[in-house]
Scaffold this motif. Sequence first.
Motif, PDB file in Angstrom:
ATOM      1  N   LYS A  19       0.807  -1.376   0.022  1.00 47.88           N
ATOM      2  CA  LYS A  19       0.007  -0.144  -0.021  1.00 47.88           C
ATOM      3  C   LYS A  19       0.916   1.057   0.126  1.00 47.88           C
ATOM      4  O   LYS A  19       0.369   2.382  -0.611  1.00 47.88           O
ATOM      5  N   GLN A  20       2.071   1.116   0.716  1.00 46.33           N
ATOM      6  CA  GLN A  20       3.041   2.460   1.103  1.00 46.33           C
ATOM      7  C   GLN A  20       3.435   2.582  -0.638  1.00 46.33           C
ATOM      8  O   GLN A  20       3.762   3.735  -1.040  1.00 46.33           O
ATOM      9  N   LYS A  23       1.071   4.058  -2.946  1.00 44.75           N
ATOM     10  CA  LYS A  23       0.901   5.639  -2.501  1.00 44.75           C
ATOM     11  C   LYS A  23       2.124   6.403  -3.279  1.00 44.75           C
ATOM     12  O   LYS A  23       1.727   7.523  -3.727  1.00 44.75           O
TER      13      LYS A  23
END
Length: 139
Positions: A107-108, A111
Amino acid sequence: MDGTERPVQKPKNLRRRKKMYSGKKRQTTRKGLIMTDETRQIGFIPMSKNGRRHDKRLLDKVDIIRHIPPEVTIWADTGFQGIDKQHPNTQIPKKGTRKRPLSPEQKQENKIISGIRITVEHAIAGIKRLGCMTQILRN
């Protein structure tokens, strides 16, 4: 790199209308790719094709990937799955499923990729603000 759609007038011919119909926009459209750099300068806009065509298929038809040097990183969205096999230096966000959700590290990473890709979205918005890719094409 990203794709965008432009509405067109409905053709009288039903067969042509079916080819141009985009289910995503629910109207007849033409689809085009836009390649930009990190300063939102438009690098390449190929000829637009029927709106029904997928972004990856349109990219394969244009065959621009082989002209991009390997040291240049391509930041693409999830519509271009499989481009990493054609170009060694490609960044595409990971997709999660119900059975395998994304980990916090993935997820990071997504982003970070979306933070870099936002410049392409801003370039597309700039083109549409000018009106050259938003108004109905009537030729």
